[in-house]
Scaffold this motif. Structure first.
Motif, PDB file in Angstrom:
ATOM      1  N   GLU A  91      14.226 -15.494 -68.236  1.00 31.20           N
ATOM      2  CA  GLU A  91      13.467 -14.652 -67.305  1.00 31.20           C
ATOM      3  C   GLU A  91      12.368 -13.884 -68.043  1.00 31.20           C
ATOM      4  O   GLU A  91      11.221 -13.828 -67.597  1.00 31.20           O
ATOM      5  CB  GLU A  91      14.401 -13.663 -66.604  1.00 31.20           C
ATOM      6  CG  GLU A  91      15.273 -14.272 -65.533  1.00 31.20           C
ATOM      7  CD  GLU A  91      16.108 -13.243 -64.803  1.00 31.20           C
ATOM      8  OE1 GLU A  91      16.836 -13.634 -63.886  1.00 31.20           O
ATOM      9  OE2 GLU A  91      16.029 -12.043 -65.144  1.00 31.20           O
ATOM     10  N   VAL A  92      12.738 -13.270 -69.170  1.00 27.96           N
ATOM     11  CA  VAL A  92      11.753 -12.489 -69.932  1.00 27.96           C
ATOM     12  C   VAL A  92      10.677 -13.415 -70.490  1.00 27.96           C
ATOM     13  O   VAL A  92       9.485 -13.086 -70.475  1.00 27.96           O
ATOM     14  CB  VAL A  92      12.442 -11.692 -71.060  1.00 27.96           C
ATOM     15  CG1 VAL A  92      11.400 -10.937 -71.884  1.00 27.96           C
ATOM     16  CG2 VAL A  92      13.459 -10.717 -70.474  1.00 27.96           C
ATOM     17  N   ALA A  93      11.085 -14.585 -70.973  1.00 35.22           N
ATOM     18  CA  ALA A  93      10.120 -15.546 -71.513  1.00 35.22           C
ATOM     19  C   ALA A  93       9.095 -15.948 -70.452  1.00 35.22           C
ATOM     20  O   ALA A  93       7.887 -16.031 -70.725  1.00 35.22           O
ATOM     21  CB  ALA A  93      10.847 -16.778 -72.036  1.00 35.22           C
ATOM     22  N   TYR A 109       6.755  -8.467 -66.755  1.00 34.87           N
ATOM     23  CA  TYR A 109       8.000  -8.099 -67.425  1.00 34.87           C
ATOM     24  C   TYR A 109       8.405  -6.693 -67.027  1.00 34.87           C
ATOM     25  O   TYR A 109       7.666  -5.741 -67.225  1.00 34.87           O
ATOM     26  CB  TYR A 109       7.813  -8.182 -68.941  1.00 34.87           C
ATOM     27  CG  TYR A 109       9.000  -7.674 -69.743  1.00 34.87           C
ATOM     28  CD1 TYR A 109      10.306  -8.011 -69.384  1.00 34.87           C
ATOM     29  CD2 TYR A 109       8.816  -6.855 -70.854  1.00 34.87           C
ATOM     30  CE1 TYR A 109      11.394  -7.544 -70.111  1.00 34.87           C
ATOM     31  CE2 TYR A 109       9.893  -6.397 -71.591  1.00 34.87           C
ATOM     32  CZ  TYR A 109      11.179  -6.739 -71.220  1.00 34.87           C
ATOM     33  OH  TYR A 109      12.253  -6.270 -71.945  1.00 34.87           O
ATOM     34  N   HIS A 110       9.586  -6.584 -66.456  1.00 37.11           N
ATOM     35  CA  HIS A 110      10.147  -5.292 -66.084  1.00 37.11           C
ATOM     36  C   HIS A 110      11.453  -5.120 -66.847  1.00 37.11           C
ATOM     37  O   HIS A 110      12.490  -5.670 -66.448  1.00 37.11           O
ATOM     38  CB  HIS A 110      10.385  -5.208 -64.570  1.00 37.11           C
ATOM     39  CG  HIS A 110       9.127  -5.322 -63.763  1.00 37.11           C
ATOM     40  ND1 HIS A 110       8.863  -6.386 -62.932  1.00 37.11           N
ATOM     41  CD2 HIS A 110       8.047  -4.514 -63.692  1.00 37.11           C
ATOM     42  CE1 HIS A 110       7.678  -6.213 -62.364  1.00 37.11           C
ATOM     43  NE2 HIS A 110       7.160  -5.091 -62.811  1.00 37.11           N
ATOM     44  N   PRO A 111      11.427  -4.394 -67.961  1.00 33.73           N
ATOM     45  CA  PRO A 111      12.647  -4.226 -68.762  1.00 33.73           C
ATOM     46  C   PRO A 111      13.786  -3.614 -67.958  1.00 33.73           C
ATOM     47  O   PRO A 111      13.567  -2.756 -67.101  1.00 33.73           O
ATOM     48  CB  PRO A 111      12.197  -3.276 -69.890  1.00 33.73           C
ATOM     49  CG  PRO A 111      10.717  -3.441 -69.963  1.00 33.73           C
ATOM     50  CD  PRO A 111      10.275  -3.701 -68.551  1.00 33.73           C
ATOM     51  N   SER A 211       2.372   1.466 -71.513  1.00 32.42           N
ATOM     52  CA  SER A 211       1.622   1.006 -72.684  1.00 32.42           C
ATOM     53  C   SER A 211       2.487   0.132 -73.579  1.00 32.42           C
ATOM     54  O   SER A 211       2.011  -0.849 -74.162  1.00 32.42           O
ATOM     55  CB  SER A 211       1.106   2.211 -73.479  1.00 32.42           C
ATOM     56  OG  SER A 211       0.188   2.976 -72.718  1.00 32.42           O
ATOM     57  N   ALA A 212       3.779   0.474 -73.678  1.00 30.29           N
ATOM     58  CA  ALA A 212       4.686  -0.308 -74.516  1.00 30.29           C
ATOM     59  C   ALA A 212       4.884  -1.713 -73.952  1.00 30.29           C
ATOM     60  O   ALA A 212       4.963  -2.693 -74.705  1.00 30.29           O
ATOM     61  CB  ALA A 212       6.024   0.412 -74.639  1.00 30.29           C
ATOM     62  N   ILE A 213       4.941  -1.828 -72.639  1.00 31.23           N
ATOM     63  CA  ILE A 213       5.102  -3.157 -72.039  1.00 31.23           C
ATOM     64  C   ILE A 213       3.865  -4.010 -72.311  1.00 31.23           C
ATOM     65  O   ILE A 213       3.973  -5.188 -72.679  1.00 31.23           O
ATOM     66  CB  ILE A 213       5.366  -3.045 -70.528  1.00 31.23           C
ATOM     67  CG1 ILE A 213       6.697  -2.325 -70.284  1.00 31.23           C
ATOM     68  CG2 ILE A 213       5.412  -4.437 -69.894  1.00 31.23           C
ATOM     69  CD1 ILE A 213       7.008  -2.080 -68.832  1.00 31.23           C
TER      70      ILE A 213
END
Length: 259
Positions: A91-93, A109-111, A211-213
């Motif tokens: 999913e993250v990929a 991407y939603h951590p 910003s980190a995402i």
């Protein structure tokens, strides 16, 4: 149904991952929470070379490490955890590979992170009192710690390239993630756990999280464009002219293959 066509993981499946980690933590208190693993997966997907689950889990979770006898409760638990790990990995990929222009894009991407302070603030007063004095992580802090854990433990694959401009881009992206490893000391403005809950996250923190995402996207693109690190080929030293020829003929090198 293939991995690519499965629906997004739901809360129950993330709860299953957390429950397995809780069970492992009963035997080893250094086993991390899933949010830490979530950050680790993002970093592993940004790493310059592919890193398999078999390589990652002994380092990130501690299971399968030769120096640590920690193991899953049984084969069924191991299979369930690895299946969900691979599912979230994919999913993250897919999210990091998607050409998104805004984090509001459903493909972005939603951590999987939790506003612990916001959740605790919503507990009944008696339960909050029981947790008084406990250090609660800031929003996104555990995720960022998991990301940087991978950077530190796969340091050879995160060594900046010689190109100064690219190295600067990498440093700046990592700095945006490192910010989240620190505490949120700003004035609370939002509750990420519940929209109507007591404020628990500062405006600066919310902006830093976004910003980190984007920094993860930058790192993913940079490292994938560079490809795996290639060690320079070192030419074997030639024997001296008067040394025996390495072919075993018994002749001097200059009279044999060195002629």
């Amino acid at each position: 149904m293939t991995t690519e066509t499965l629906p997004p993981m739901d809360n129950a499946e993330f709860d299953t991952l957390e429950a397995i980690l809780d069970d492992l933590r009963e035997r080893d208190d250094e086993v991390p929470q899933w949010e830490f693993c979530e950050g680790a997966i993002a970093a592993l997907l940004c790493t310059r070379r592919p890193v398999s689950a078999d390589e990652a889990l002994p380092v990130v979770v501690g299971v399968g490490d030769e120096e640590n006898d920690l193991a899953f409760a049984d084969a069924a638990q191991e299979s369930q955890f690895k299946a969900l790990w691979d599912r979230r990995w994919n999913e993250v990929a897919a999210s990091l590979a998607a050409p998104v222009e805004t984090l509001d894009d459903e493909r972005a991407y939603h951590p999987e992170v939790m506003d612990v302070r916001g959740a605790v603030a919503m507990l009944p007063e008696a339960e909050r009192a029981e947790m008084a004095g406990q250090a609660l992580p800031a929003f996104g802090q555990v995720w960022a710690l998991g990301f940087m854990f991978v950077v530190e433990n796969w340091d050879e694959d995160w060594t900046p390239p010689r190109d100064g401009e690219t190295a600067t881009w990498i440093d700046e992206a990592l700095d945006a993630i490192v910010v989240l490893t620190e505490d949120d000391t700003g004035q609370p403005e939002f509750n990420m756990h519940a929209e109507e809950g007591p404020p628990s996250v500062s405006d600066a923190r919310a902006n830093a999280f976004g910003s980190a995402i984007w920094a993860v996207y930058d790192l993913h693109q940079i490292w994938k464009s560079l490809g795996p690190r290639v060690d320079p080929v070192r030419k074997a030293a030639e024997p001296g002219r008067n040394d025996p020829c390495p072919c075993g003929s018994g002749k001097k090198y200059k009279k044999c293959h060195g002629a």
